[in-house]
Design a protein around this motif. Sequence first.
Motif, mmCIF file in Angstrom:
data_model
loop_
_atom_site.group_PDB
_atom_site.id
_atom_site.type_symbol
_atom_site.label_atom_id
_atom_site.label_comp_id
_atom_site.label_asym_id
_atom_site.label_seq_id
_atom_site.Cartn_x
_atom_site.Cartn_y
_atom_site.Cartn_z
ATOM 1 N N VAL A 43 -4.726 -8.333 2.503
ATOM 2 C CA VAL A 43 -3.605 -7.609 3.105
ATOM 3 C C VAL A 43 -2.310 -8.399 2.906
ATOM 4 O O VAL A 43 -1.261 -7.826 2.597
ATOM 5 C CB VAL A 43 -3.873 -7.325 4.602
ATOM 6 C CG1 VAL A 43 -2.630 -6.800 5.297
ATOM 7 C CG2 VAL A 43 -5.012 -6.327 4.744
ATOM 8 N N GLN A 44 -2.371 -9.718 3.060
ATOM 9 C CA GLN A 44 -1.175 -10.549 2.848
ATOM 10 C C GLN A 44 -0.699 -10.454 1.395
ATOM 11 O O GLN A 44 0.504 -10.361 1.129
ATOM 12 C CB GLN A 44 -1.465 -11.998 3.230
ATOM 13 C CG GLN A 44 -0.327 -12.950 2.982
ATOM 14 C CD GLN A 44 0.915 -12.664 3.815
ATOM 15 O OE1 GLN A 44 0.888 -11.902 4.762
ATOM 16 N NE2 GLN A 44 2.009 -13.269 3.450
ATOM 17 N N LEU A 45 -1.616 -10.476 0.446
ATOM 18 C CA LEU A 45 -1.233 -10.337 -0.965
ATOM 19 C C LEU A 45 -0.629 -8.959 -1.230
ATOM 20 O O LEU A 45 0.332 -8.835 -1.997
ATOM 21 C CB LEU A 45 -2.439 -10.590 -1.871
ATOM 22 C CG LEU A 45 -2.910 -12.042 -1.928
ATOM 23 C CD1 LEU A 45 -4.222 -12.142 -2.707
ATOM 24 C CD2 LEU A 45 -1.858 -12.934 -2.545
ATOM 25 N N SER A 46 -1.157 -7.939 -0.594
ATOM 26 C CA SER A 46 -0.585 -6.590 -0.727
ATOM 27 C C SER A 46 0.833 -6.558 -0.176
ATOM 28 O O SER A 46 1.730 -5.946 -0.759
ATOM 29 C CB SER A 46 -1.440 -5.557 0.008
ATOM 30 O OG SER A 46 -2.726 -5.479 -0.561
ATOM 31 N N ARG A 102 -3.688 -3.605 -5.489
ATOM 32 C CA ARG A 102 -4.113 -3.670 -4.088
ATOM 33 C C ARG A 102 -3.428 -2.615 -3.213
ATOM 34 O O ARG A 102 -3.743 -2.490 -2.042
ATOM 35 C CB ARG A 102 -3.804 -5.046 -3.505
ATOM 36 C CG ARG A 102 -4.687 -6.137 -4.011
ATOM 37 C CD ARG A 102 -4.344 -7.448 -3.314
ATOM 38 N NE ARG A 102 -5.264 -8.480 -3.674
ATOM 39 C CZ ARG A 102 -5.120 -9.270 -4.725
ATOM 40 N NH1 ARG A 102 -4.072 -9.121 -5.505
ATOM 41 N NH2 ARG A 102 -5.999 -10.201 -4.984
ATOM 42 N N VAL A 103 -2.466 -1.890 -3.776
ATOM 43 C CA VAL A 103 -1.712 -0.895 -3.007
ATOM 44 C C VAL A 103 -2.122 0.486 -3.502
ATOM 45 O O VAL A 103 -1.978 0.800 -4.680
ATOM 46 C CB VAL A 103 -0.192 -1.113 -3.182
ATOM 47 C CG1 VAL A 103 0.594 -0.048 -2.448
ATOM 48 C CG2 VAL A 103 0.200 -2.514 -2.715
ATOM 49 N N THR A 104 -2.639 1.313 -2.587
ATOM 50 C CA THR A 104 -3.136 2.627 -3.001
ATOM 51 C C THR A 104 -2.053 3.693 -3.001
ATOM 52 O O THR A 104 -2.176 4.694 -3.687
ATOM 53 C CB THR A 104 -4.293 3.079 -2.091
ATOM 54 O OG1 THR A 104 -3.842 3.114 -0.736
ATOM 55 C CG2 THR A 104 -5.472 2.120 -2.205
ATOM 56 N N GLN A 127 0.073 1.543 1.497
ATOM 57 C CA GLN A 127 -1.261 1.418 2.073
ATOM 58 C C GLN A 127 -2.037 0.394 1.262
ATOM 59 O O GLN A 127 -2.127 0.501 0.040
ATOM 60 C CB GLN A 127 -1.984 2.755 2.078
ATOM 61 C CG GLN A 127 -1.340 3.748 3.018
ATOM 62 C CD GLN A 127 -2.064 5.078 3.038
ATOM 63 O OE1 GLN A 127 -2.958 5.321 2.237
ATOM 64 N NE2 GLN A 127 -1.678 5.934 3.954
ATOM 65 N N ALA A 128 -2.586 -0.586 1.972
ATOM 66 C CA ALA A 128 -3.302 -1.678 1.320
ATOM 67 C C ALA A 128 -4.779 -1.335 1.170
ATOM 68 O O ALA A 128 -5.396 -0.759 2.060
ATOM 69 C CB ALA A 128 -3.152 -2.960 2.123
ATOM 70 N N VAL A 144 -4.896 0.436 6.175
ATOM 71 C CA VAL A 144 -3.933 -0.586 6.585
ATOM 72 C C VAL A 144 -2.587 -0.231 5.975
ATOM 73 O O VAL A 144 -2.446 -0.126 4.760
ATOM 74 C CB VAL A 144 -4.386 -1.988 6.117
ATOM 75 C CG1 VAL A 144 -3.341 -3.027 6.471
ATOM 76 C CG2 VAL A 144 -5.733 -2.342 6.718
ATOM 77 N N THR A 145 -1.588 -0.003 6.831
ATOM 78 C CA THR A 145 -0.256 0.381 6.392
ATOM 79 C C THR A 145 0.679 -0.806 6.541
ATOM 80 O O THR A 145 0.694 -1.454 7.589
ATOM 81 C CB THR A 145 0.256 1.570 7.215
ATOM 82 O OG1 THR A 145 -0.668 2.659 7.077
ATOM 83 C CG2 THR A 145 1.622 2.019 6.746
#
Length: 157
Positions: A43-46, A102-104, A127-128, A144-145
């Motif tokens: 999530v942090q990388l996203s 990683r981002v949808t 969104q991750a 996860v937004t």
Amino acid sequence: MTTHAEAAGVGGHPEQGQISILLLGMMVTALTLILGVVAATSVQLSRIQLLDAADAAALDAADAVAEEGVYGEGLGNGVPLTTDTVMEAAGEHLARRERPSRVTAWTLLPGTGSPDGRTAVVRLQGQASVPVLGQALEAFGGPVTITVESRARSDLE
């Protein structure tokens, strides 16, 4: 008088097999911690990738000249911007840019624009994709937004 073997039941020590339960509990705890760290890192990388895209879109939008401002007021100390030119430039930049793996999904949010006529503000929401735990997270509360904001100015001084 009873013997030690009789007290333990059928031919074993009373604590025999207890270490297996302890090891199983420790393995479940360790696996949970590892999966949590992997998910948080993803999530942090996203978030970093979204922030990078918002930075690039804001820089591109900061160079988008509002023609009505240039003809009416001249350049002055910086490139004149409007909310419309910032939205348009940021949208075009994101359309040309490849979305990170990683981002949808991503979208520009309200608040994207120019609050002072000189600063380009880009608010981006994405969104991750969370490895391994993604489906479980979606079942409990949705994807996860992540929301990021970036600002850029094109000063001429």
